[in-house]
Design a protein around this motif. Structure first.
Motif, mmCIF file in Angstrom:
data_model
loop_
_atom_site.group_PDB
_atom_site.id
_atom_site.type_symbol
_atom_site.label_atom_id
_atom_site.label_comp_id
_atom_site.label_asym_id
_atom_site.label_seq_id
_atom_site.Cartn_x
_atom_site.Cartn_y
_atom_site.Cartn_z
ATOM 1 N N TYR A 4 1.114 14.986 -13.962
ATOM 2 C CA TYR A 4 0.017 15.525 -14.760
ATOM 3 C C TYR A 4 -0.492 16.874 -14.243
ATOM 4 C CZ TYR A 4 -0.310 11.144 -17.264
ATOM 5 O OH TYR A 4 -0.035 10.077 -18.049
ATOM 6 N N ALA A 5 0.167 17.413 -13.242
ATOM 7 C CA ALA A 5 -0.274 18.705 -12.704
ATOM 8 C C ALA A 5 -0.063 19.793 -13.746
ATOM 9 C CB ALA A 5 0.510 19.044 -11.440
ATOM 10 N N GLN A 6 -0.957 20.766 -13.753
ATOM 11 C CA GLN A 6 -0.864 21.842 -14.727
ATOM 12 C C GLN A 6 0.248 22.807 -14.339
ATOM 13 O OE1 GLN A 6 -4.653 23.723 -14.967
ATOM 14 N NE2 GLN A 6 -5.545 22.133 -16.250
ATOM 15 N N LYS A 7 0.974 23.229 -15.337
ATOM 16 C CA LYS A 7 2.035 24.203 -15.118
ATOM 17 C C LYS A 7 1.421 25.600 -15.124
ATOM 18 C CE LYS A 7 5.234 21.023 -15.600
ATOM 19 N NZ LYS A 7 5.326 20.158 -14.526
ATOM 20 N N PHE A 30 0.816 -1.198 0.000
ATOM 21 C CA PHE A 30 0.000 0.000 0.000
ATOM 22 C C PHE A 30 0.865 1.270 0.000
ATOM 23 C CE2 PHE A 30 -3.403 -2.839 1.721
ATOM 24 C CZ PHE A 30 -4.268 -2.678 0.655
ATOM 25 N N THR A 31 1.993 1.243 0.687
ATOM 26 C CA THR A 31 2.911 2.384 0.676
ATOM 27 C C THR A 31 3.454 2.621 -0.723
ATOM 28 O OG1 THR A 31 3.552 1.850 2.950
ATOM 29 C CG2 THR A 31 4.978 3.364 1.742
ATOM 30 N N ALA A 32 3.849 1.547 -1.390
ATOM 31 C CA ALA A 32 4.359 1.670 -2.759
ATOM 32 C C ALA A 32 3.256 2.171 -3.691
ATOM 33 C CB ALA A 32 4.903 0.333 -3.240
ATOM 34 N N CYS A 71 1.032 9.285 -6.185
ATOM 35 C CA CYS A 71 1.523 10.648 -5.974
ATOM 36 C C CYS A 71 2.422 11.075 -7.133
ATOM 37 C CB CYS A 71 2.287 10.741 -4.659
ATOM 38 S SG CYS A 71 1.216 10.640 -3.212
ATOM 39 N N ALA A 72 3.278 10.172 -7.598
ATOM 40 C CA ALA A 72 4.172 10.496 -8.707
ATOM 41 C C ALA A 72 3.372 10.767 -9.977
ATOM 42 C CB ALA A 72 5.167 9.372 -8.934
ATOM 43 N N ILE A 73 2.352 9.976 -10.238
ATOM 44 C CA ILE A 73 1.521 10.169 -11.426
ATOM 45 C C ILE A 73 0.759 11.482 -11.319
ATOM 46 C CG2 ILE A 73 -0.500 9.296 -12.657
ATOM 47 C CD1 ILE A 73 0.484 6.463 -11.988
#
Length: 104
Positions: A25-28, A11-13, A19-21
């Motif tokens: 994909y966060a908007q700049k 579950f930690t992995a 979180c990495a994904i």
């Protein structure tokens, strides 16, 4: 049966992968070109001012340069409110306080 240790690790992995994904994909933020131009202009003004100071310093004689350097260090020390070392204070010229030192 899978042990609790492996479940927790799985579950930690899994959370780290999500979180990495999500971050990828966060908007700049849109870049404001006007702000970039102003920033570059400010940098060039600072560089020009620095060059002018260096040219002024180069015009001075060696004795004056030493005095300027000493004054600059003293001003920085005063800004930090740091005292001179004891060996310098021993040999400094004492300022007169205006009080009479003699008694009646």
């Amino acid at each position: 049966m899978i042990s609790k240790k492996y479940k927790r690790g799985f579950f930690t992995a899994l959370i780290l992968v999500f979180c990495a994904i999500n971050n990828s994909y966060a908007q700049k933020e849109p870049v404001n070109k006007q702000q970039e131009k102003e920033k570059k202009k400010m940098m060039s003004e600072e560089e020009a001012e620095k060059k002018m100071q260096e040219a002024q310093y180069a015009k001075q004689t060696k004795e004056v340069q030493k005095k300027m350097k000493k004054s600059k260090k003293e001003a920085e020390r005063n800004m930090r409110k740091k005292r001179k070392p004891f060996y310098q204070r021993w040999f400094d010229k004492k300022r007169k306080t205006g009080r009479s030192r003699g008694g009646k």
